[in-house]
Design an enzyme around this catalytic site. Sequence first.
Site, PDB file in Angstrom:
ATOM      1  N   LYS A 173       0.874  -1.297  -0.040  1.00 55.01           N
ATOM      2  CA  LYS A 173       0.014  -0.135  -0.065  1.00 55.01           C
ATOM      3  C   LYS A 173       0.829   1.398  -0.125  1.00 55.01           C
ATOM      4  O   LYS A 173       1.567   1.516   1.007  1.00 55.01           O
ATOM      5  CB  LYS A 173      -0.883   0.114   1.216  1.00 55.01           C
ATOM      6  CG  LYS A 173      -2.121   1.178   1.052  1.00 55.01           C
ATOM      7  CD  LYS A 173      -2.507   1.452   2.438  1.00 55.01           C
ATOM      8  CE  LYS A 173      -2.037   2.710   3.320  1.00 55.01           C
ATOM      9  NZ  LYS A 173      -1.954   3.904   2.583  1.00 55.01           N
ATOM     10  N   GLY A 226       7.424   5.306   7.676  1.00 56.92           N
ATOM     11  CA  GLY A 226       6.529   6.112   7.900  1.00 56.92           C
ATOM     12  C   GLY A 226       6.724   7.088   9.350  1.00 56.92           C
ATOM     13  O   GLY A 226       7.862   6.874   9.677  1.00 56.92           O
ATOM     14  N   THR A 228       6.807   7.774  13.297  1.00 55.33           N
ATOM     15  CA  THR A 228       7.038   7.150  14.697  1.00 55.33           C
ATOM     16  C   THR A 228       5.713   6.533  15.289  1.00 55.33           C
ATOM     17  O   THR A 228       5.770   5.716  15.668  1.00 55.33           O
ATOM     18  CB  THR A 228       7.822   7.902  15.492  1.00 55.33           C
ATOM     19  OG1 THR A 228       9.360   8.151  14.881  1.00 55.33           O
ATOM     20  CG2 THR A 228       8.182   7.421  16.756  1.00 55.33           C
ATOM     21  N   ALA A 229       4.575   7.576  15.246  1.00 49.66           N
ATOM     22  CA  ALA A 229       3.467   7.264  15.721  1.00 49.66           C
ATOM     23  C   ALA A 229       2.858   6.090  15.177  1.00 49.66           C
ATOM     24  O   ALA A 229       2.479   5.099  15.932  1.00 49.66           O
ATOM     25  CB  ALA A 229       2.638   8.319  15.904  1.00 49.66           C
ATOM     26  N   THR A 230       2.789   6.283  14.006  1.00 53.48           N
ATOM     27  CA  THR A 230       2.265   5.026  13.239  1.00 53.48           C
ATOM     28  C   THR A 230       3.004   3.615  13.312  1.00 53.48           C
ATOM     29  O   THR A 230       2.328   2.677  13.594  1.00 53.48           O
ATOM     30  CB  THR A 230       2.096   5.390  11.454  1.00 53.48           C
ATOM     31  OG1 THR A 230       1.704   6.674  11.500  1.00 53.48           O
ATOM     32  CG2 THR A 230       1.392   4.355  10.940  1.00 53.48           C
ATOM     33  N   GLU A 248      11.011   1.833   9.441  1.00 53.77           N
ATOM     34  CA  GLU A 248      11.845   2.953   9.285  1.00 53.77           C
ATOM     35  C   GLU A 248      11.084   4.319   9.541  1.00 53.77           C
ATOM     36  O   GLU A 248      10.064   4.162   8.977  1.00 53.77           O
ATOM     37  CB  GLU A 248      12.168   2.990   7.599  1.00 53.77           C
ATOM     38  CG  GLU A 248      12.972   1.985   7.338  1.00 53.77           C
ATOM     39  CD  GLU A 248      14.330   1.768   7.793  1.00 53.77           C
ATOM     40  OE1 GLU A 248      14.789   2.850   8.253  1.00 53.77           O
ATOM     41  OE2 GLU A 248      14.894   0.713   8.021  1.00 53.77           O
ATOM     42  N   CYS A 282      13.206  12.190   5.328  1.00 48.13           N
ATOM     43  CA  CYS A 282      13.477  11.849   6.694  1.00 48.13           C
ATOM     44  C   CYS A 282      15.097  11.912   7.274  1.00 48.13           C
ATOM     45  O   CYS A 282      15.404  12.135   8.080  1.00 48.13           O
ATOM     46  CB  CYS A 282      13.084  10.475   6.942  1.00 48.13           C
ATOM     47  SG  CYS A 282      13.976   8.972   5.769  1.00 48.13           S
TER      48      CYS A 282
HETATM   49  P1  NDP Z   1       2.556   8.019   8.281  1.00 47.49           P
HETATM   50  O1  NDP Z   1       3.115   7.127   9.104  1.00 47.49           O
HETATM   51  O2  NDP Z   1       1.415   8.923   8.316  1.00 47.49           O
HETATM   52  O3  NDP Z   1       2.186   6.964   6.926  1.00 47.49           O
HETATM   53  C1  NDP Z   1       2.923   6.079   6.355  1.00 47.49           C
HETATM   54  C2  NDP Z   1       2.265   5.109   5.540  1.00 47.49           C
HETATM   55  O4  NDP Z   1       1.581   4.340   6.478  1.00 47.49           O
HETATM   56  C3  NDP Z   1       1.081   5.416   4.622  1.00 47.49           C
HETATM   57  O5  NDP Z   1       0.975   4.554   3.630  1.00 47.49           O
HETATM   58  C4  NDP Z   1       0.009   5.460   5.233  1.00 47.49           C
HETATM   59  O6  NDP Z   1      -1.178   5.640   4.593  1.00 47.49           O
HETATM   60  C5  NDP Z   1       0.099   4.179   6.584  1.00 47.49           C
HETATM   61  N1  NDP Z   1      -0.575   4.203   7.502  1.00 47.49           N
HETATM   62  C6  NDP Z   1      -0.897   5.170   8.373  1.00 47.49           C
HETATM   63  N2  NDP Z   1      -1.702   4.540   9.405  1.00 47.49           N
HETATM   64  C7  NDP Z   1      -1.429   3.212   9.113  1.00 47.49           C
HETATM   65  C8  NDP Z   1      -2.057   1.864  10.104  1.00 47.49           C
HETATM   66  N3  NDP Z   1      -2.792   1.937  11.371  1.00 47.49           N
HETATM   67  N4  NDP Z   1      -1.805   0.854   9.746  1.00 47.49           N
HETATM   68  C9  NDP Z   1      -1.215   0.568   8.454  1.00 47.49           C
HETATM   69  N5  NDP Z   1      -0.463   1.640   7.688  1.00 47.49           N
HETATM   70  C10 NDP Z   1      -0.906   2.783   8.214  1.00 47.49           C
HETATM   71  O7  NDP Z   1       3.689   8.770   7.591  1.00 47.49           O
HETATM   72  P2  NDP Z   1       3.956   9.806   6.449  1.00 47.49           P
HETATM   73  O8  NDP Z   1       3.029   9.249   5.304  1.00 47.49           O
HETATM   74  O9  NDP Z   1       3.141  11.293   6.874  1.00 47.49           O
HETATM   75  O10 NDP Z   1       5.202  10.152   6.007  1.00 47.49           O
HETATM   76  C11 NDP Z   1       6.142  10.880   6.953  1.00 47.49           C
HETATM   77  C12 NDP Z   1       6.884  10.296   7.914  1.00 47.49           C
HETATM   78  O11 NDP Z   1       7.793   9.100   7.442  1.00 47.49           O
HETATM   79  C13 NDP Z   1       7.986  11.132   8.739  1.00 47.49           C
HETATM   80  O12 NDP Z   1       7.794  11.025  10.119  1.00 47.49           O
HETATM   81  C14 NDP Z   1       9.300  10.615   8.117  1.00 47.49           C
HETATM   82  O13 NDP Z   1      10.225  10.796   8.917  1.00 47.49           O
HETATM   83  C15 NDP Z   1       8.999   9.291   7.954  1.00 47.49           C
HETATM   84  N6  NDP Z   1      10.009   8.720   6.921  1.00 47.49           N
HETATM   85  C16 NDP Z   1      10.860   7.852   7.169  1.00 47.49           C
HETATM   86  C17 NDP Z   1      11.842   7.551   6.512  1.00 47.49           C
HETATM   87  C18 NDP Z   1      12.788   6.467   6.987  1.00 47.49           C
HETATM   88  O14 NDP Z   1      13.639   5.749   6.148  1.00 47.49           O
HETATM   89  N7  NDP Z   1      13.210   6.289   8.242  1.00 47.49           N
HETATM   90  C19 NDP Z   1      11.797   7.764   5.183  1.00 47.49           C
HETATM   91  C20 NDP Z   1      10.743   8.422   4.755  1.00 47.49           C
HETATM   92  C21 NDP Z   1       9.937   8.962   5.609  1.00 47.49           C
HETATM   93  P3  NDP Z   1      -1.923   6.809   4.618  1.00 47.49           P
HETATM   94  O15 NDP Z   1      -0.995   7.911   4.281  1.00 47.49           O
HETATM   95  O16 NDP Z   1      -2.780   6.326   3.255  1.00 47.49           O
HETATM   96  O17 NDP Z   1      -2.923   7.405   5.374  1.00 47.49           O
END
Ligand code: NDP
Length: 479
Positions: A173, A226, A228-230, A248, A282
């Site tokens: 996804k 994504g 940290t909270a997620t 990550e 990130c």
């Molecule tokens: P989110 O955590 O909001 O979302 C990441 C993904 O998880 C999206 O596809 C989102 O779907 C999905 N998601 C959200 N809730 C759930 C759930 N309950 N169960 C399963 N999947 C879920 O992050 P963002 O998209 O806002 O991305 C930004 C974040 O990503 C920043 O904190 C950044 O630091 C981090 N990041 C980390 C990297 C690393 O390599 N460490 C690299 C790049 C980014 P949807 O968006 O459709 O709601």
Amino acid sequence: MKIQNYINGQFQNPISNEWLENYCPSNGEVYGQLPNSSKADVETAYKAAKDAFPIWSQTTLDERSRILIKISELIEVNLQRLAEAESKDNGKPIRLAKSVDIPRAASNFRFFGNAITQFASESHESVGQNAINYTLRQPIGVVGCISPWNLPLYLFTWKIAPAIAAGNCVVAKPSEITPMTAYLLGDICNEAGLPKGVLNIVHGLGTKTGQAIIEHPDIKAISFTGGTATGEHIAKVAAPMFKKLSLELGGKNPNIIFADCDYDDMLNTTVRSSFANQGQICLCGSRIFVEASIYEKFKTDFVEKIKQLQVGHPSDDTTDIGALVSKSHLEKVMHYINIAKEENGIILCGGNKITVKDFENGYYLEPTVIEVSTDDCRINQEEVFGPVVTIMPFNSEDDVLHMANKVKYGLSATLWTNDLKRTMRMSNQLQAGIIWVNTWMLRDLRTPFGGVKASGVGREGGFEALRFFTEAKNVCIKY
Ligand code: NDP
């Protein structure tokens, strides 16, 4: 334009026929729809993946490699089209999509297409016990890959490529905010001859579609990038089901500048490491610490350079900073700028929304530099993930090390110095998964990639990713 799910090699509407709106960040308008997929869609995708697994997991490494490299070549053939789609969907400058995002997506498939042919397991002779052990590295089965919106195709393929190279079948996804290039990847996979069901892409909300993936009892591994909270939520759901997890997560990375560095190189790279992709990477160095003896000079030079950056429409080749990804994200970043002001941060440049002619409803923001007097403030501790950096001076190596490590995150750190002993001392002690010295974001795909503390668990990249996507099984034979 209607995006569809890609399941069993075919494009399908969501079973419920419910749709979400897809926004274009550069003008704030809805320009398409995507599936609001439910548990039922995830189940259909899972079944397709499960059915494909027996054959795919037994497909020779040569054949898997050939298909992955073909996908890579087709991404390159479609560079312009994919870059335009990425730029429109995400708001990033087309220049960046063309030079970084899409080429890297192609590299991901090429790299893992090659890596799987070199992936070996160990054997151990039990000397004196007349026995030999060998370790099998078997694919897990059906795995889940969930990626964010900032580097959409780049991070999506960074997970999918090693997963399928290792013989797994995937339910994936992309972020609901940037689904377009993942959708376009479906056709490319078909053209490359990827057998149906090996990759299944389900679009929708994280809390609904993503949730259905992470709580599926038979999806045994989740690779997630994504916030940290997620990540914390996913760990809570997945841990009692004993799923393998690669997380990550967020970062609040220090960029540490010593007076003995190569100044011009540092200055130019620091502009990039602060504001590339509107600061929505990130790995961006959002906390800049500068040795006191060059602080005033750096402050003047840096702010002057930032004021020259062009904020504009992503499709314009002169644009340095495009649009932020969404209205709510723009508001979040503005909220942090206000917090910084309340905390007595001094806005050295930027801090305001920008109106771009003919695209008045786009999500544009000036690149913002904030001078802070203490590292304890919220703007220095919490992830903003936008075009906002803080700067402050430091007096000694010990002080800056202490401040650099005093955040909950630990993804990357950048160090600017020509002192070898200091480089080694600090690299040993900085709490981060990736340290860059006199450079930033120089990537070699063989290296381990990931964070410590609240920045994540596990490592991607090279054989680390192939190890994650396989189970080790030891066989002990007595002779
Ligand atoms: P989110 O955590 O909001 O979302 C990441 C993904 O998880 C999206 O596809 C989102 O779907 C999905 N998601 C959200 N809730 C759930 C759930 N309950 N169960 C399963 N999947 C879920 O992050 P963002 O998209 O806002 O991305 C930004 C974040 O990503 C920043 O904190 C950044 O630091 C981090 N990041 C980390 C990297 C690393 O390599 N460490 C690299 C790049 C980014 P949807 O968006 O459709 O709601």
